[in-house]
Design a protein around this motif. Structure first.
Motif, PDB file in Angstrom:
ATOM      1  N   ILE A  79     -60.542 -48.601 -17.974  1.00  0.00           N
ATOM      2  CA  ILE A  79     -60.167 -47.215 -17.661  1.00  0.00           C
ATOM      3  C   ILE A  79     -59.613 -47.139 -16.241  1.00  0.00           C
ATOM      4  O   ILE A  79     -58.558 -46.559 -15.998  1.00  0.00           O
ATOM      5  CB  ILE A  79     -61.374 -46.267 -17.812  1.00  0.00           C
ATOM      6  CG1 ILE A  79     -61.785 -46.154 -19.283  1.00  0.00           C
ATOM      7  CG2 ILE A  79     -61.050 -44.881 -17.241  1.00  0.00           C
ATOM      8  CD1 ILE A  79     -63.124 -45.442 -19.501  1.00  0.00           C
ATOM      9  N   LEU A  80     -60.330 -47.742 -15.292  1.00  0.00           N
ATOM     10  CA  LEU A  80     -59.908 -47.696 -13.890  1.00  0.00           C
ATOM     11  C   LEU A  80     -58.574 -48.401 -13.688  1.00  0.00           C
ATOM     12  O   LEU A  80     -57.749 -47.949 -12.889  1.00  0.00           O
ATOM     13  CB  LEU A  80     -60.984 -48.285 -12.978  1.00  0.00           C
ATOM     14  CG  LEU A  80     -62.297 -47.496 -12.926  1.00  0.00           C
ATOM     15  CD1 LEU A  80     -63.317 -48.210 -12.050  1.00  0.00           C
ATOM     16  CD2 LEU A  80     -62.064 -46.077 -12.460  1.00  0.00           C
ATOM     17  N   ASP A  86     -57.601 -47.246  -7.055  1.00  0.00           N
ATOM     18  CA  ASP A  86     -57.793 -46.814  -5.667  1.00  0.00           C
ATOM     19  C   ASP A  86     -58.654 -45.556  -5.559  1.00  0.00           C
ATOM     20  O   ASP A  86     -58.452 -44.577  -6.283  1.00  0.00           O
ATOM     21  CB  ASP A  86     -56.448 -46.558  -4.992  1.00  0.00           C
ATOM     22  CG  ASP A  86     -55.637 -47.829  -4.824  1.00  0.00           C
ATOM     23  OD1 ASP A  86     -56.232 -48.921  -4.863  1.00  0.00           O
ATOM     24  OD2 ASP A  86     -54.412 -47.727  -4.651  1.00  0.00           O
ATOM     25  N   GLY A  87     -59.601 -45.594  -4.637  1.00  0.00           N
ATOM     26  CA  GLY A  87     -60.404 -44.425  -4.306  1.00  0.00           C
ATOM     27  C   GLY A  87     -61.610 -44.170  -5.185  1.00  0.00           C
ATOM     28  O   GLY A  87     -62.356 -43.234  -4.951  1.00  0.00           O
ATOM     29  N   TRP A  88     -61.813 -44.974  -6.202  1.00  0.00           N
ATOM     30  CA  TRP A  88     -62.938 -44.766  -7.114  1.00  0.00           C
ATOM     31  C   TRP A  88     -64.200 -45.430  -6.580  1.00  0.00           C
ATOM     32  O   TRP A  88     -64.155 -46.549  -6.089  1.00  0.00           O
ATOM     33  CB  TRP A  88     -62.629 -45.327  -8.494  1.00  0.00           C
ATOM     34  CG  TRP A  88     -61.579 -44.555  -9.231  1.00  0.00           C
ATOM     35  CD1 TRP A  88     -60.239 -44.829  -9.244  1.00  0.00           C
ATOM     36  CD2 TRP A  88     -61.758 -43.396 -10.026  1.00  0.00           C
ATOM     37  NE1 TRP A  88     -59.583 -43.908 -10.011  1.00  0.00           N
ATOM     38  CE2 TRP A  88     -60.499 -43.014 -10.514  1.00  0.00           C
ATOM     39  CE3 TRP A  88     -62.876 -42.647 -10.385  1.00  0.00           C
ATOM     40  CZ2 TRP A  88     -60.322 -41.907 -11.338  1.00  0.00           C
ATOM     41  CZ3 TRP A  88     -62.690 -41.545 -11.213  1.00  0.00           C
ATOM     42  CH2 TRP A  88     -61.421 -41.186 -11.681  1.00  0.00           C
ATOM     43  N   LYS A  89     -65.321 -44.750  -6.713  1.00  0.00           N
ATOM     44  CA  LYS A  89     -66.622 -45.302  -6.359  1.00  0.00           C
ATOM     45  C   LYS A  89     -67.423 -45.443  -7.650  1.00  0.00           C
ATOM     46  O   LYS A  89     -67.605 -44.465  -8.382  1.00  0.00           O
ATOM     47  CB  LYS A  89     -67.353 -44.354  -5.395  1.00  0.00           C
ATOM     48  CG  LYS A  89     -68.739 -44.846  -5.031  1.00  0.00           C
ATOM     49  CD  LYS A  89     -69.464 -43.837  -4.156  1.00  0.00           C
ATOM     50  CE  LYS A  89     -70.880 -44.332  -3.913  1.00  0.00           C
ATOM     51  NZ  LYS A  89     -71.724 -43.334  -3.301  1.00  0.00           N
ATOM     52  N   ALA A  99     -67.439 -43.824 -12.774  1.00  0.00           N
ATOM     53  CA  ALA A  99     -66.822 -43.867 -11.452  1.00  0.00           C
ATOM     54  C   ALA A  99     -66.447 -42.442 -11.054  1.00  0.00           C
ATOM     55  O   ALA A  99     -66.237 -41.573 -11.906  1.00  0.00           O
ATOM     56  CB  ALA A  99     -65.596 -44.773 -11.450  1.00  0.00           C
ATOM     57  N   ARG A 100     -66.351 -42.241  -9.730  1.00  0.00           N
ATOM     58  CA  ARG A 100     -66.074 -40.915  -9.159  1.00  0.00           C
ATOM     59  C   ARG A 100     -65.008 -41.052  -8.075  1.00  0.00           C
ATOM     60  O   ARG A 100     -65.022 -42.006  -7.310  1.00  0.00           O
ATOM     61  CB  ARG A 100     -67.367 -40.376  -8.547  1.00  0.00           C
ATOM     62  CG  ARG A 100     -67.269 -39.030  -7.901  1.00  0.00           C
ATOM     63  CD  ARG A 100     -68.652 -38.669  -7.310  1.00  0.00           C
ATOM     64  NE  ARG A 100     -68.761 -37.283  -6.933  1.00  0.00           N
ATOM     65  CZ  ARG A 100     -68.511 -36.810  -5.723  1.00  0.00           C
ATOM     66  NH1 ARG A 100     -68.148 -37.624  -4.755  1.00  0.00           N
ATOM     67  NH2 ARG A 100     -68.634 -35.531  -5.456  1.00  0.00           N
ATOM     68  N   SER A 116     -60.535 -31.613  -6.157  1.00  0.00           N
ATOM     69  CA  SER A 116     -60.749 -32.063  -7.526  1.00  0.00           C
ATOM     70  C   SER A 116     -61.642 -33.292  -7.478  1.00  0.00           C
ATOM     71  O   SER A 116     -61.349 -34.246  -6.759  1.00  0.00           O
ATOM     72  CB  SER A 116     -59.425 -32.415  -8.201  1.00  0.00           C
ATOM     73  OG  SER A 116     -58.601 -31.261  -8.299  1.00  0.00           O
ATOM     74  N   ILE A 117     -62.720 -33.222  -8.228  1.00  0.00           N
ATOM     75  CA  ILE A 117     -63.651 -34.345  -8.299  1.00  0.00           C
ATOM     76  C   ILE A 117     -63.529 -34.917  -9.704  1.00  0.00           C
ATOM     77  O   ILE A 117     -63.781 -34.233 -10.696  1.00  0.00           O
ATOM     78  CB  ILE A 117     -65.088 -33.901  -7.978  1.00  0.00           C
ATOM     79  CG1 ILE A 117     -65.099 -33.215  -6.599  1.00  0.00           C
ATOM     80  CG2 ILE A 117     -66.035 -35.093  -8.007  1.00  0.00           C
ATOM     81  CD1 ILE A 117     -66.391 -32.546  -6.249  1.00  0.00           C
ATOM     82  N   HIS A 118     -63.087 -36.156  -9.759  1.00  0.00           N
ATOM     83  CA  HIS A 118     -62.809 -36.828 -11.024  1.00  0.00           C
ATOM     84  C   HIS A 118     -63.960 -37.777 -11.361  1.00  0.00           C
ATOM     85  O   HIS A 118     -64.421 -38.511 -10.486  1.00  0.00           O
ATOM     86  CB  HIS A 118     -61.536 -37.680 -10.918  1.00  0.00           C
ATOM     87  CG  HIS A 118     -60.347 -36.931 -10.419  1.00  0.00           C
ATOM     88  ND1 HIS A 118     -59.285 -36.619 -11.222  1.00  0.00           N
ATOM     89  CD2 HIS A 118     -60.036 -36.422  -9.189  1.00  0.00           C
ATOM     90  CE1 HIS A 118     -58.374 -35.970 -10.516  1.00  0.00           C
ATOM     91  NE2 HIS A 118     -58.814 -35.829  -9.278  1.00  0.00           N
TER      92      HIS A 118
END
Length: 159
Positions: A79-80, A86-89, A99-100, A116-118
């Motif tokens: 998915i990532l 980039d930018g996912w935790k 992941a966020r 926006s919080i994904h």
């Protein structure tokens, strides 16, 4: 004394959304709890939940993996890779990999900022994404609501 009382009233008002009764919603093989006053609608297979005050909402998409027997962490990595890593935790949601990522954009008039919080997640069978959108000025009030919604997510056998 007056300042203390005023502060308590302000604090109570700020967390009232988080204290609101939560209602369970089933979206395919995912269960989620949302504040009772939020309105649910659907467009092109995406579930939308709107806050009663307007301007705050979240979108939820739920799908299935195409490969049987996929490990949950492999699924999340795919998915990532698809959305750009980039930018996912990486975190855990419903005891499964997720992941966020947070992004901030200015409104068209430039007066406000929209945060926006994904979230994305997968248990090896079911995939999901949630995008929570709010005015950054309401962040302190709405983050506890978002936290409760995300913590309520659970995988079910679904429909």
């Amino acid at each position: 004394m007056k300042n203390t009382l005023l502060m308590l009233v302000v604090l109570a008002a700020g967390v009232s959304g988080a204290a609101e009764k939560q209602v369970k919603h089933q979206v395919k093989a995912l269960s989620i709890q949302v504040p009772e006053s939020w309105e649910r609608s659907q467009e092109d297979g995406t579930e939308k939940f709107d806050a009663p005050t307007g301007g705050t909402f979240f979108l939820l998409d739920v799908g299935q993996v195409q490969t049987a027997g996929m490990k949950a962490d492999v699924c999340l990595d795919k998915i990532l890779a698809g959305v750009g890593p980039d930018g996912w935790k990486k975190i855990q949601v419903a005891s499964q990999p997720a992941a966020r990522r947070v992004s901030v954009d200015a409104t068209e008039d430039g007066k406000d900022k929209v945060e926006s919080i994904h979230y994305v997640g997968c248990n090896g069978k079911t995939t999901w994404s949630l995008i929570f959108s709010m005015n950054q000025l309401k962040k302190e009030e709405l983050e506890p609501v978002l936290s409760k919604v995300v913590q309520s997510i659970s995988y079910t056998k679904g429909k």
